[in-house]
Design a protein around this motif. Structure first.
Motif, PDB file in Angstrom:
ATOM      1  N   ALA B 443       7.809   0.930  -0.516  1.00  0.00           N
ATOM      2  CA  ALA B 443       6.441   1.443  -0.471  1.00  0.00           C
ATOM      3  C   ALA B 443       6.443   2.896  -0.895  1.00  0.00           C
ATOM      4  CB  ALA B 443       5.882   1.309   0.943  1.00  0.00           C
ATOM      5  N   ASP B 444       5.757   3.194  -1.994  1.00  0.00           N
ATOM      6  CA  ASP B 444       5.667   4.544  -2.545  1.00  0.00           C
ATOM      7  C   ASP B 444       5.142   5.518  -1.486  1.00  0.00           C
ATOM      8  OD1 ASP B 444       5.034   6.865  -3.935  1.00  0.00           O
ATOM      9  OD2 ASP B 444       4.317   5.777  -5.705  1.00  0.00           O
ATOM     10  N   ARG B 445       5.934   6.534  -1.161  1.00  0.00           N
ATOM     11  CA  ARG B 445       5.533   7.439  -0.081  1.00  0.00           C
ATOM     12  C   ARG B 445       4.356   8.326  -0.451  1.00  0.00           C
ATOM     13  NH1 ARG B 445      10.535  11.776  -0.041  1.00  0.00           N
ATOM     14  NH2 ARG B 445       9.051  13.204   0.873  1.00  0.00           N
ATOM     15  N   LEU B 446       4.005   8.367  -1.741  1.00  0.00           N
ATOM     16  CA  LEU B 446       2.875   9.200  -2.161  1.00  0.00           C
ATOM     17  C   LEU B 446       1.584   8.392  -2.270  1.00  0.00           C
ATOM     18  CD1 LEU B 446       4.659  11.236  -4.975  1.00  0.00           C
ATOM     19  CD2 LEU B 446       4.267  11.897  -2.608  1.00  0.00           C
ATOM     20  N   LEU B 447       1.674   7.089  -2.015  1.00  0.00           N
ATOM     21  CA  LEU B 447       0.526   6.213  -2.223  1.00  0.00           C
ATOM     22  C   LEU B 447      -0.165   5.917  -0.889  1.00  0.00           C
ATOM     23  CD1 LEU B 447      -0.709   4.732  -4.673  1.00  0.00           C
ATOM     24  CD2 LEU B 447       0.718   2.776  -4.088  1.00  0.00           C
ATOM     25  N   GLY B 448      -1.411   6.397  -0.754  1.00  0.00           N
ATOM     26  CA  GLY B 448      -2.154   6.234   0.503  1.00  0.00           C
ATOM     27  C   GLY B 448      -2.327   4.794   0.930  1.00  0.00           C
ATOM     28  N   THR B 449      -2.512   3.897  -0.048  1.00  0.00           N
ATOM     29  CA  THR B 449      -2.799   2.501   0.296  1.00  0.00           C
ATOM     30  C   THR B 449      -1.631   1.796   0.975  1.00  0.00           C
ATOM     31  OG1 THR B 449      -2.230   2.021  -1.993  1.00  0.00           O
ATOM     32  CG2 THR B 449      -4.576   2.043  -1.443  1.00  0.00           C
ATOM     33  N   VAL B 450      -0.412   2.306   0.833  1.00  0.00           N
ATOM     34  CA  VAL B 450       0.724   1.667   1.493  1.00  0.00           C
ATOM     35  C   VAL B 450       1.350   2.609   2.533  1.00  0.00           C
ATOM     36  CG1 VAL B 450       1.240   0.050  -0.367  1.00  0.00           C
ATOM     37  CG2 VAL B 450       2.293   2.317  -0.403  1.00  0.00           C
ATOM     38  N   ALA B 451       0.563   3.627   2.935  1.00  0.00           N
ATOM     39  CA  ALA B 451       1.080   4.629   3.876  1.00  0.00           C
ATOM     40  C   ALA B 451       1.474   3.989   5.208  1.00  0.00           C
ATOM     41  CB  ALA B 451       0.038   5.721   4.105  1.00  0.00           C
ATOM     42  N   ASN B 452       0.827   2.871   5.559  1.00  0.00           N
ATOM     43  CA  ASN B 452       1.153   2.223   6.839  1.00  0.00           C
ATOM     44  C   ASN B 452       2.594   1.721   6.871  1.00  0.00           C
ATOM     45  OD1 ASN B 452       0.421   0.327   4.838  1.00  0.00           O
ATOM     46  ND2 ASN B 452       0.078  -1.236   6.400  1.00  0.00           N
ATOM     47  N   LEU B 453       3.194   1.512   5.688  1.00  0.00           N
ATOM     48  CA  LEU B 453       4.584   1.029   5.638  1.00  0.00           C
ATOM     49  C   LEU B 453       5.583   2.185   5.713  1.00  0.00           C
ATOM     50  CD1 LEU B 453       4.128  -1.654   2.844  1.00  0.00           C
ATOM     51  CD2 LEU B 453       4.585  -2.092   5.261  1.00  0.00           C
ATOM     52  N   GLN B 454       5.090   3.399   5.522  1.00  0.00           N
ATOM     53  CA  GLN B 454       5.976   4.577   5.507  1.00  0.00           C
ATOM     54  C   GLN B 454       6.209   5.066   6.933  1.00  0.00           C
ATOM     55  OE1 GLN B 454       7.380   5.775   2.676  1.00  0.00           O
ATOM     56  NE2 GLN B 454       8.451   7.383   3.765  1.00  0.00           N
ATOM     57  N   ASP B 455       6.884   4.253   7.737  1.00  0.00           N
ATOM     58  CA  ASP B 455       7.107   4.609   9.137  1.00  0.00           C
ATOM     59  C   ASP B 455       8.594   4.476   9.483  1.00  0.00           C
ATOM     60  OD1 ASP B 455       7.202   4.830  11.898  1.00  0.00           O
ATOM     61  OD2 ASP B 455       5.294   3.791  12.188  1.00  0.00           O
ATOM     62  N   PRO B 456       9.249   5.592   9.780  1.00  0.00           N
ATOM     63  CA  PRO B 456      10.700   5.533  10.029  1.00  0.00           C
ATOM     64  C   PRO B 456      11.064   4.779  11.309  1.00  0.00           C
ATOM     65  CG  PRO B 456       9.858   7.724  10.499  1.00  0.00           C
ATOM     66  CD  PRO B 456       8.724   6.940   9.900  1.00  0.00           C
ATOM     67  N   TRP B 457      10.061   4.437  12.136  1.00  0.00           N
ATOM     68  CA  TRP B 457      10.342   3.642  13.334  1.00  0.00           C
ATOM     69  C   TRP B 457      10.657   2.188  12.975  1.00  0.00           C
ATOM     70  CZ3 TRP B 457      11.170   4.729  18.354  1.00  0.00           C
ATOM     71  CH2 TRP B 457      10.741   5.960  18.866  1.00  0.00           C
ATOM     72  N   HIS B 458      10.431   1.791  11.721  1.00  0.00           N
ATOM     73  CA  HIS B 458      10.663   0.386  11.381  1.00  0.00           C
ATOM     74  C   HIS B 458      12.113  -0.007  11.664  1.00  0.00           C
ATOM     75  CE1 HIS B 458      10.718  -3.441   9.367  1.00  0.00           C
ATOM     76  NE2 HIS B 458       9.389  -3.394   9.383  1.00  0.00           N
ATOM     77  N   PRO B 459      12.315  -1.112  12.379  1.00  0.00           N
ATOM     78  CA  PRO B 459      13.683  -1.501  12.745  1.00  0.00           C
ATOM     79  C   PRO B 459      14.614  -1.666  11.541  1.00  0.00           C
ATOM     80  CG  PRO B 459      12.071  -3.151  13.504  1.00  0.00           C
ATOM     81  CD  PRO B 459      11.303  -1.976  13.003  1.00  0.00           C
ATOM     82  N   ALA B 460      14.057  -2.024  10.371  1.00  0.00           N
ATOM     83  CA  ALA B 460      14.923  -2.164   9.184  1.00  0.00           C
ATOM     84  C   ALA B 460      15.519  -0.804   8.821  1.00  0.00           C
ATOM     85  CB  ALA B 460      14.110  -2.713   8.013  1.00  0.00           C
TER      86      ALA B 460
END
Lengths: 78, 560
Positions: B443-460
Motif C-alpha cells: 500500500a503506497d504510503r503517500l496514497l490517502g485512499t489506502v492509508a488505512n493499510l499503512q499501520d505498523p501494528w499489523h501482525p504481518a
C-alpha cells in the motif's frame, strides 16, 4: 538621463528579499528609476513585482543609478 | 456533548476554545460595477493600503525570516504595477474585487511560469489577493487567525505557509477536517509536539468559541464536554506536564535493561533540542537535505563540514548516518532522471547509489573524514537493501573508505525474511517501519485512499520485525527501529519484546516512550509482543497489546 550597468551579486539572483531591499531604496530616493536586464524591457524599479518578475539571475547585468549600485552588487544571501 | 473521531498525532490532550480558520474566498464574479471607476479605485486603493499596513505590522511583530517575507508581501500589496493594472481594469467597468483578483492573478501566473523559487512565491500573491478581497467584502481575512488568546485551531487543512505563520505559543491544539497521518499538519504537530487530531471529517460542525477536548491518544475531539470529561482532561494534561518535566534518564525497561533512546534528525539544527530532551544519540540521520535543492551533488568538503557539525554536538554518543536515500517521494535529477511507473519499486536507495557509485563514494569519504575529526561513534547504513549481496557490497565499500561500523536498513520484506544472512554480511540492522509497512501491505504510503493499510501494528509487519530481532539476537548484532512506530509508547514496548535493541524517534516522543518502557519488564514486553502477533489485524493487535498491558498493570497493583 543617467545610466549605469551592474552585475547582480546575490547568489540566487534578485529574488524577494534583495528585490525588497532594492525597491525600498528606490522608493526612498523619490526619483523615477527604471531597470532592465540585457535585452529585456525597462520596468519601474519601485515595483517589487515588476522587478522579481524579470527573473534576474546572479551575474545578470542591468542598468541602474549609482546610489543603488552597491545594493545590487552586495551578496544578500551571505 | 458530541464526539468527533479522527487520527490522533502523539499522546497529548488539550482543552480550549475553538477558533476556525476562515475558508478561502471564491473567485469574485466578473460583472459590471454599479459604481464609477473613480469610486471603485478609491475602494481598491483603500483596501490595498490597509492590507499592506497589516502585513508590515505583522512583519514587525514576527521578526526574523518571517519579517522579510511579510515586508516583501506588504510591498507587493501596494506595488505600483498592481495599482496601475487595477486602475486599467476598473476603467473597463469591473468591480474593485474583480480587478484586484485579476491583477494579482496575472502576476501570479507569471511567477508560476518562471518556476522554481519564483513559482513558490505565487502562494504569497494568492494570500495578498485573498486578504484584499476579504477587506473589500468586509469578511474575516482567510488564513491563520490571531485571536489574542490561547485557542484550538480548527481548519480544513493547513498549508506550509499557514503553519509558518502560526503562533505556536497560542495554539493549544490542532484539528483538521482533511489530512492523514503523513499530512503537513501531522508532521508539524509531531515536530513541535502540538496536540493534534487530523482527518476529523465531522469537525466542520464545530463553531468559534465552542469548548473542546482534543484527545490525540484516543483520536477524539469532544465538543461541549461534561464537567467530568473536562476534569479528566485537565488531570491528564497535568500528568503529562509532570512527565515532560521528569528527569531525563537513559531509556530502560522496569528491571533496568537498557533500551537506548535515539532520535531521527534531518539536519544538524535539531541537535541541541534533541540532547535537551535526553537523546542518547542519533538513530537515523537523514542526509537528503544536503542534496535536495541541488542540481549536482554537494562537494566532499561541504558535506564533511556539515557532518562534522552534527558529530561535534553528539561527542561520545552514537550517530547512525543513512547515506543518501533518493527516489520515490524525493527524486534527485542527478541520481535518477528516468520517469518510472512505480518509483517506490524503482531505482531508489542503495540501488540508485550503486548506479552512481561516485556519489556514494564521496559521501562515505566525507563521513569518514568527519568521523576521524570528531569523537562521536559513527555508524553508517544503506537504505532500501533487498538482498544479501547489496548488504555485502555496501559494507565492503564503507570499510574500504574508512568507516568502522556499516549496516543496512530493513525496509523490504525480503531483507527481513532472510535477516540472518543479511546480518551476517554487515554489522547491524535498523528497521524502517514506514517503508517496511508500505512494502509488506503493498500500500503506497503517500496514497490517502489506502492509508488505512499503512499501520505498523499489523501482525504481518510485527512478525517481520520479530524475525529480524531473532536473527540479531542469534548473531549478537544490534537491531534498531527508526520510524514512526518507535514513537508510539505502547508499540515501542512491543517492538522491544520482538527483539529491538534501540529505538529512534522524533525528539518530542522521547518522554512518552521513556515513561512507557519503564513500566514493563523484558518478560512483559515479550508477552505484549506475543499478544499483538497472534491478532488478526492492526486494530486487533493494538487492542490485544492494550489488554495484555492492563492485565500486567492490574496484577502488579494487586501484588503490591
Amino acid at each position: 538621463m543617467v545610466e549605469r550597468t551592474v552585475r547582480i551579486g546575490s547568489t540566487h539572483g534578485l529574488h524577494a528579499r534583495p528585490a525588497k531591499l532594492f525597491t525600498q531604496a528606490v522608493a526612498a530616493s523619490g526619483t523615477r528609476v527604471m531597470v532592465q536586464t540585457t535585452g529585456g524591457p525597462a520596468v519601474n524599479a519601485a515595483s517589487i513585482l515588476a522587478v522579481i518578475a524579470q527573473g534576474i539571475d546572479h551575474g545578470d547585468e542591468r542598468a541602474v543609478l549609482d546610489e543603488l549600485v552597491e545594493l545590487l552588487s552586495t551578496d544578500h544571501d551571505e | 456533548m458530541m464526539e468527533i473521531t479522527g487520527t490522533g498525532i502523539g499522546q497529548g490532550v488539550a482543552v480550549g476554545p475553538v477558533v476556525r480558520m476562515a475558508e478561502r474566498l471564491p473567485e469574485p464574479v466578473d460583472r459590471p460595477s454599479h459604481l464609477d471607476p473613480e469610486r471603485e479605485g478609491e475602494r481598491a486603493r483603500g483596501s490595498l493600503s490597509v492590507v499592506a499596513a497589516e502585513l508590515a505590522n505583522r512583519g514587525a511583530k514576527a521578526g526574523g525570516a518571517a519579517k522579510d517575507v511579510l515586508e516583501a508581501q506588504a510591498m507587493m500589496a501596494e506595488d505600483p504595477s498592481i495599482i496601475d493594472e487595477v486602475t486599467k481594469l476598473l476603467a473597463t467597468g469591473k468591480t474593485a474585487e474583480r480587478a484586484v483578483y485579476e491583477a494579482f492573478a496575472a502576476y501570479r501566473d507569471l511567477l508560476v511560469g518562471m518556476g522554481g523559487y519564483m513559482g513558490e512565491r505565487a502562494a504569497d500573491l494568492d494570500d495578498i489577493s485573498q486578504r484584499v478581497i476579504a477587506h473589500l467584502l468586509k469578511l474575516p481575512a482567510p488564513g491563520v487567525p490571531n485571536p489574542g488568546h490561547p485557542f484550538v485551531l480548527v481548519a480544513r487543512d493547513l498549508a506550509p505557509a499557514d503553519t509558518a505563520m502560526l503562533d505556536l505559543d497560542q495554539v493549544l491544539g490542532l484539528v483538521t477536517v482533511g489530512g492523514g497521518p503523513t499530512s503537513h499538519t501531522a508532521i508539524l504537530a509531531r515536530e513541535k509536539a502540538i496536540v493534534a487530531v487530523v482527518g476529523a471529517a465531522d469537525a466542520t460542525a464545530l463553531a468559534d468559541g465552542d469548548t473542546v477536548v482534543v484527545d490525540a491518544a484516543a483520536g477524539l475531539v469532544v465538543s461541549t464536554p461534561t464537567p467530568e470529561q473536562l476534569a479528566d482532561a485537565n488531570a491528564r494534561i497535568a500528568e503529562r506536564a509532570a512527565l515532560q518535566a521528569a528527569p531525563v534518564t537513559p531509556g530502560a525497561l522496569a528491571d533496568g535493561t537498557p533500551v537506548p533512546l535515539l532520535v531521527n534528525l534531518g539536519s544538524a539544527e535539531g541537535a541541541v533540542e534533541a540532547l535537551r530532551l535526553g537523546a542518547e544519540g542519533v538513530g537515523l540521520f537523514r542526509t537528503e537535505f544536503l542534496f535536495l535543492d541541488h542540481n549536482t551533488a554537494p562537494s566532499v568538503r561541504d558535506q564533511q563540514e556539515h557532518y562534522t557539525k552534527l558529530l561535534r554536538a553528539f561527542a561520545g554518543k552514537k550517530v547512525v548516518v543513512r547515506v543518501l536515500d533518493a527516489g520515490a517521494d524525493k527524486p534527485l535529477s542527478f541520481l535518477n532522471a528516468a520517469h518510472e511507473e512505480n518509483p517506490a519499486l524503482g531505482l531508489r536507495g542503495i540501488r540508485a547509489l550503486r548506479h552512481s557509485e561516485v556519489i556514494l563514494r564521496e559521501q562515505l569519504t566525507a563521513l569518514a573524514a568527519a568521523d576521524a575529526a570528531t569523537d562521536a561513534e559513527v555508524w553508517v547504513m544503506a537504505p532500501m537493501v533487498a538482498t544479501v549481496e547489496e548488504a555485502r557490497y555496501f559494507s565492503a565499500l564503507a570499510k574500504e573508505l574508512g568507516m568502522r561500523v556499516a549496516g543496512v536498513m530493513v525496509e523490504t520484506p525480503s531483507a527481513a525474511l532472510i535477516a540472518d544472512r543479511v546480518l551476517a554480511a554487515c554489522d547491524f540492522a535498523s528497521i524502517g517501519t514506514n517503508d517496511l509497512t508500505q512494502y509488506t501491505m503493498a500500500a503506497d504510503r503517500l496514497l490517502g485512499t489506502v492509508a488505512n493499510l499503512q499501520d505498523p501494528w499489523h501482525p504481518a509487519v510485527l512478525r517481520l520485525v520479530g524475525d529480524v530481532g531473532a536473527a540479531g539476537a542469534e548473531l549478537g548484532k544490534p537491531v534498531g527501529i527508526c520510524g514512526e512506530a518507535a514513537a508510539d509508547p505502547l508499540l515501542a514496548v512491543v517492538l522491544v519484546g520482538l527483539g529491538a535493541t534501540s529505538l529512534s524517534m522524533s525528539p518530542s516522543a522521547l518522554a512518552d516512550v521513556r515513561a512507557s518502557l519503564a513500566r514493563y519488564s523484558p518478560d512483559d514486553a515479550k508477552a505484549l509482543a506475543r499478544a499483538a502477533l497472534a491478532a488478526e489485524g492492526a486494530a486487533e493487535a493494538k487492542r490485544a497489546a492494550e489488554a495484555a498491558a492492563s492485565e500486567i498493570t492490574a496484577s502488579r497493583a494487586t501484588a503490591s
